[in-house]
Motif scaffolding. Structure first.
Motif, PDB file in Angstrom:
ATOM      1  N   UNK A 102       0.549  -5.789   2.509  1.00 13.28           N
ATOM      2  CA  UNK A 102      -0.839  -5.477   2.167  1.00 13.28           C
ATOM      3  C   UNK A 102      -1.480  -4.539   3.191  1.00 13.28           C
ATOM      4  N   UNK A 103      -1.249  -4.793   4.480  1.00  9.87           N
ATOM      5  CA  UNK A 103      -1.914  -4.025   5.525  1.00  9.87           C
ATOM      6  C   UNK A 103      -1.062  -2.921   6.138  1.00  9.87           C
ATOM      7  N   UNK A 104       0.266  -3.101   6.176  1.00  6.91           N
ATOM      8  CA  UNK A 104       1.138  -2.113   6.815  1.00  6.91           C
ATOM      9  C   UNK A 104       2.038  -1.399   5.825  1.00  6.91           C
ATOM     10  N   UNK A 105       2.034  -1.778   4.562  1.00  2.40           N
ATOM     11  CA  UNK A 105       2.911  -1.144   3.588  1.00  2.40           C
ATOM     12  C   UNK A 105       4.365  -1.320   3.968  1.00  2.40           C
ATOM     13  N   UNK A 106       5.080  -0.221   4.143  1.00  3.26           N
ATOM     14  CA  UNK A 106       6.499  -0.270   4.491  1.00  3.26           C
ATOM     15  C   UNK A 106       6.722  -0.428   5.991  1.00  3.26           C
ATOM     16  N   UNK A 107       5.660  -0.513   6.775  1.00  5.26           N
ATOM     17  CA  UNK A 107       5.777  -0.648   8.222  1.00  5.26           C
ATOM     18  C   UNK A 107       6.242  -2.027   8.643  1.00  5.26           C
ATOM     19  N   UNK A 108       6.827  -2.096   9.818  1.00  6.19           N
ATOM     20  CA  UNK A 108       7.297  -3.367  10.366  1.00  6.19           C
ATOM     21  C   UNK A 108       8.598  -3.812   9.720  1.00  6.19           C
ATOM     22  N   UNK A 109       8.959  -5.066   9.972  1.00  5.56           N
ATOM     23  CA  UNK A 109      10.188  -5.622   9.407  1.00  5.56           C
ATOM     24  C   UNK A 109      10.071  -7.133   9.327  1.00  5.56           C
ATOM     25  N   UNK A 110      10.849  -7.769   8.437  1.00  4.90           N
ATOM     26  CA  UNK A 110      10.712  -9.214   8.214  1.00  4.90           C
ATOM     27  C   UNK A 110      11.327 -10.091   9.303  1.00  4.90           C
ATOM     28  N   UNK A 111      11.857  -9.494  10.364  1.00  2.00           N
ATOM     29  CA  UNK A 111      12.406 -10.266  11.485  1.00  2.00           C
ATOM     30  C   UNK A 111      11.542 -10.108  12.728  1.00  2.00           C
ATOM     31  N   UNK A 112      10.492  -9.307  12.643  1.00  2.00           N
ATOM     32  CA  UNK A 112       9.612  -9.038  13.777  1.00  2.00           C
ATOM     33  C   UNK A 112      10.378  -8.415  14.951  1.00  2.00           C
ATOM     34  N   UNK A 113      11.367  -7.558  14.637  1.00  2.00           N
ATOM     35  CA  UNK A 113      12.144  -6.876  15.669  1.00  2.00           C
ATOM     36  C   UNK A 113      11.249  -5.828  16.318  1.00  2.00           C
ATOM     37  N   UNK A 114      11.243  -5.840  17.635  1.00  2.00           N
ATOM     38  CA  UNK A 114      10.406  -4.918  18.399  1.00  2.00           C
ATOM     39  C   UNK A 114      11.224  -3.739  18.904  1.00  2.00           C
ATOM     40  N   UNK A 154       8.696  -4.317  -8.179  1.00  2.63           N
ATOM     41  CA  UNK A 154       9.743  -5.322  -8.002  1.00  2.63           C
ATOM     42  C   UNK A 154      10.280  -5.345  -6.577  1.00  2.63           C
ATOM     43  N   UNK A 155      10.344  -4.164  -5.942  1.00  8.55           N
ATOM     44  CA  UNK A 155      10.971  -4.050  -4.630  1.00  8.55           C
ATOM     45  C   UNK A 155      10.011  -3.398  -3.637  1.00  8.55           C
ATOM     46  N   UNK A 156       9.798  -4.068  -2.531  1.00 10.04           N
ATOM     47  CA  UNK A 156       9.126  -3.473  -1.378  1.00 10.04           C
ATOM     48  C   UNK A 156      10.240  -3.152  -0.392  1.00 10.04           C
ATOM     49  N   UNK A 157      10.039  -2.151   0.450  1.00  4.65           N
ATOM     50  CA  UNK A 157      11.125  -1.761   1.341  1.00  4.65           C
ATOM     51  C   UNK A 157      10.618  -1.144   2.630  1.00  4.65           C
ATOM     52  N   UNK A 158      11.543  -1.011   3.590  1.00  4.64           N
ATOM     53  CA  UNK A 158      11.252  -0.305   4.832  1.00  4.64           C
ATOM     54  C   UNK A 158      11.095   1.179   4.515  1.00  4.64           C
ATOM     55  N   UNK A 159      10.724   1.960   5.520  1.00  3.74           N
ATOM     56  CA  UNK A 159      10.513   3.390   5.306  1.00  3.74           C
ATOM     57  C   UNK A 159      11.775   4.128   4.876  1.00  3.74           C
ATOM     58  N   UNK A 167      10.745 -13.710   7.308  1.00  2.00           N
ATOM     59  CA  UNK A 167       9.639 -14.013   6.397  1.00  2.00           C
ATOM     60  C   UNK A 167       9.568 -12.914   5.354  1.00  2.00           C
ATOM     61  N   UNK A 168       8.845 -13.156   4.292  1.00  2.00           N
ATOM     62  CA  UNK A 168       8.666 -12.151   3.243  1.00  2.00           C
ATOM     63  C   UNK A 168       7.497 -11.251   3.625  1.00  2.00           C
ATOM     64  N   UNK A 169       7.646  -9.959   3.416  1.00  2.00           N
ATOM     65  CA  UNK A 169       6.603  -9.016   3.828  1.00  2.00           C
ATOM     66  C   UNK A 169       5.345  -9.120   2.966  1.00  2.00           C
ATOM     67  N   UNK A 170       5.445  -9.763   1.806  1.00  2.00           N
ATOM     68  CA  UNK A 170       4.254  -9.990   0.993  1.00  2.00           C
ATOM     69  C   UNK A 170       3.642 -11.360   1.291  1.00  2.00           C
ATOM     70  N   UNK A 194       0.795  -1.221   0.000  1.00  7.77           N
ATOM     71  CA  UNK A 194       0.000   0.000   0.000  1.00  7.77           C
ATOM     72  C   UNK A 194       0.831   1.277   0.000  1.00  7.77           C
ATOM     73  N   UNK A 195       2.139   1.202   0.335  1.00  3.91           N
ATOM     74  CA  UNK A 195       2.981   2.401   0.388  1.00  3.91           C
ATOM     75  C   UNK A 195       3.823   2.629  -0.860  1.00  3.91           C
ATOM     76  N   UNK A 196       3.851   1.678  -1.773  1.00  5.70           N
ATOM     77  CA  UNK A 196       4.704   1.776  -2.963  1.00  5.70           C
ATOM     78  C   UNK A 196       3.827   2.061  -4.180  1.00  5.70           C
TER      79      UNK A 196
END
Length: 178
Positions: free
Chosen positions: A133-145, A76-81, A163-166, A68-70
């Motif tokens: 899909x729901x957070x766009x570029x939010x969060x991370x694929x390691x679930x780091x808090x 081709x590429x999704x990314x963090x903020x 995990x893959x963010x998609x 939703x943020x791209x």
């Protein structure tokens, strides 16, 4: 740092500047680093790349969900903020669909990257699980808090799953997946 501060040969202005740089970028504050440097507390930076190289020389996005943020949301590429996103295919700058381009794909978003999770930034922060899909570029694929004692991850957190963010359901035990 200690060597610079203890040397009588070092000008006081240089010592002060070195101390400021150390505090801004390298200082750690005890076992939790809650009050340490921005870099010591920075959230993860990530890219989720999914593309198929076709026989005709083109490339096609292969993500399982849209982001939703791209723009376009099926790139081709999704990314963090952060940081800014530039895509290159065969040493040529492209847009996020692999077509020739001469500019960045997406500008970094420092505000959301540096947000602390809370009621005003539930999806607009870089911590916890990503979901394109729901957070766009939010969060991370390691679930780091957030690196805060008792409610987040501690210093030196080394996640064992990614995990893959998609496709945030399937988890992998390695950081490079296919």
């Amino acid at each position: 740092m200690d060597e610079i501060n203890s040397s009588l040969k070092t000008n006081y202005a240089v010592r002060n500047f070195a101390g400021d740089v150390y505090s801004m970028f390298f200082k750690n504050s005890g076992d939790t680093n809650t009050f340490g440097s921005l870099i010591g507390n920075a959230p993860p930076i990530w890219h989720d790349i999914a593309g198929a190289f076709c026989a005709d020389g083109s490339i096609k996005p292969m993500h399982l969900q849209e982001d939703k943020d791209i723009d376009p949301s099926n790139g081709l590429v999704f990314q963090s903020y952060m940081p800014d996103l530039y895509v290159y295919v065969d040493d040529q700058m492209t847009d996020n669909l692999g077509r020739p381009s001469n500019h960045r794909v997406h500008a970094g978003d420092w505000k959301d990257f540096s947000n602390i999770p809370g009621t005003e930034s539930v999806d607009g922060n870089a911590y916890m699980r990503c979901d394109a899909k729901n957070r766009g570029s939010g969060g991370n694929p390691w679930n780091v808090k957030l690196p805060v004692p008792f409610i987040g991850d501690g210093l030196g957190n080394q996640p064992s799953l990614v995990f893959h963010c998609d496709d945030p359901i399937e988890e992998f035990g390695v950081n490079l997946t296919q």
